[in-house]
Design a protein around this motif. Sequence first.
Motif, PDB file in Angstrom:
ATOM      1  N   GLN A   1      -5.968 -32.693 -47.309  1.00 12.20           N
ATOM      2  CA  GLN A   1      -5.218 -32.945 -46.081  1.00 12.20           C
ATOM      3  C   GLN A   1      -5.746 -34.159 -45.328  1.00 12.20           C
ATOM      4  O   GLN A   1      -4.959 -34.971 -44.824  1.00 12.20           O
ATOM      5  CB  GLN A   1      -5.244 -31.704 -45.186  1.00 12.20           C
ATOM      6  N   VAL A   2      -7.053 -34.303 -45.253  1.00 16.71           N
ATOM      7  CA  VAL A   2      -7.606 -35.475 -44.566  1.00 16.71           C
ATOM      8  C   VAL A   2      -7.201 -36.759 -45.289  1.00 16.71           C
ATOM      9  O   VAL A   2      -6.899 -37.772 -44.655  1.00 16.71           O
ATOM     10  CB  VAL A   2      -9.131 -35.357 -44.393  1.00 16.71           C
ATOM     11  N   ALA A   3      -7.160 -36.707 -46.617  1.00 18.64           N
ATOM     12  CA  ALA A   3      -6.670 -37.869 -47.370  1.00 18.64           C
ATOM     13  C   ALA A   3      -5.228 -38.192 -46.962  1.00 18.64           C
ATOM     14  O   ALA A   3      -4.870 -39.361 -46.770  1.00 18.64           O
ATOM     15  CB  ALA A   3      -6.764 -37.613 -48.872  1.00 18.64           C
ATOM     16  N   LEU A   4      -4.401 -37.175 -46.807  1.00 12.23           N
ATOM     17  CA  LEU A   4      -3.016 -37.387 -46.383  1.00 12.23           C
ATOM     18  C   LEU A   4      -2.952 -37.895 -44.941  1.00 12.23           C
ATOM     19  O   LEU A   4      -2.137 -38.773 -44.625  1.00 12.23           O
ATOM     20  CB  LEU A   4      -2.218 -36.088 -46.521  1.00 12.23           C
ATOM     21  N   TRP A   5      -3.795 -37.345 -44.075  1.00  5.19           N
ATOM     22  CA  TRP A   5      -3.798 -37.771 -42.670  1.00  5.19           C
ATOM     23  C   TRP A   5      -4.212 -39.239 -42.514  1.00  5.19           C
ATOM     24  O   TRP A   5      -3.917 -39.863 -41.503  1.00  5.19           O
ATOM     25  CB  TRP A   5      -4.747 -36.911 -41.840  1.00  5.19           C
TER      26      TRP A   5
END
Length: 197
Positions: free
Chosen positions: A184-188
């Motif tokens: 998710q942090v990669a996506l954010w």
Amino acid sequence: MAEGRGEISGYTYGTGEVARSPLGDEEFEKLKTAVLFSEEDERYLRMAGEVLADQVDDILDLWYGFVGSHPHLVYYFSGPDGQPDSRYLQAVRGRFGQWILDTCNRPHDRAYLDYAEEIGLRHHREKKNKTDAVQSVPYIPLRYLIAFISPITLTIKDFLAKKGHSPEDVDKMHQAWFKSVTLQVALWSHPYAGEDW
């Protein structure tokens, strides 16, 4: 709309108000492979969701205590007077609690990708403060989104162990959580990195 936590201010998962992720399904699958996320992890995330469902407020108390004990972190929730904006913190808390449940229970579909884009934008100068109509600092630096992988992951394990599951199951739930948070942090990160990301 929100599964399990009632009406939540600013929670727009699966609605037309959410930004559209530019990431295609094939690229998303490659990203999941890069963090070693598997079907087994999906199963263990669902198990984690069952374990954490009635512990969300306790988890948030711990996380908010951590942020509140560090002036350089609570700063990102401060108002024009430099003091923490309690209304802003409370509004974010509702969505943060739902995020715990969404992390465990939501399928990795287009709605999931789009809401990840929305979350990234809400930390970035493009949408920070707009959801809650507050006057606070204009963005949260990407370095803190990345750094928070550690406390958000390390602190969850004790909560995963509270329902009597075997150490092996607890470890697998914890690994699945870690992979999901990293994903998710990669996506954010997209709004910070631009189209070359």
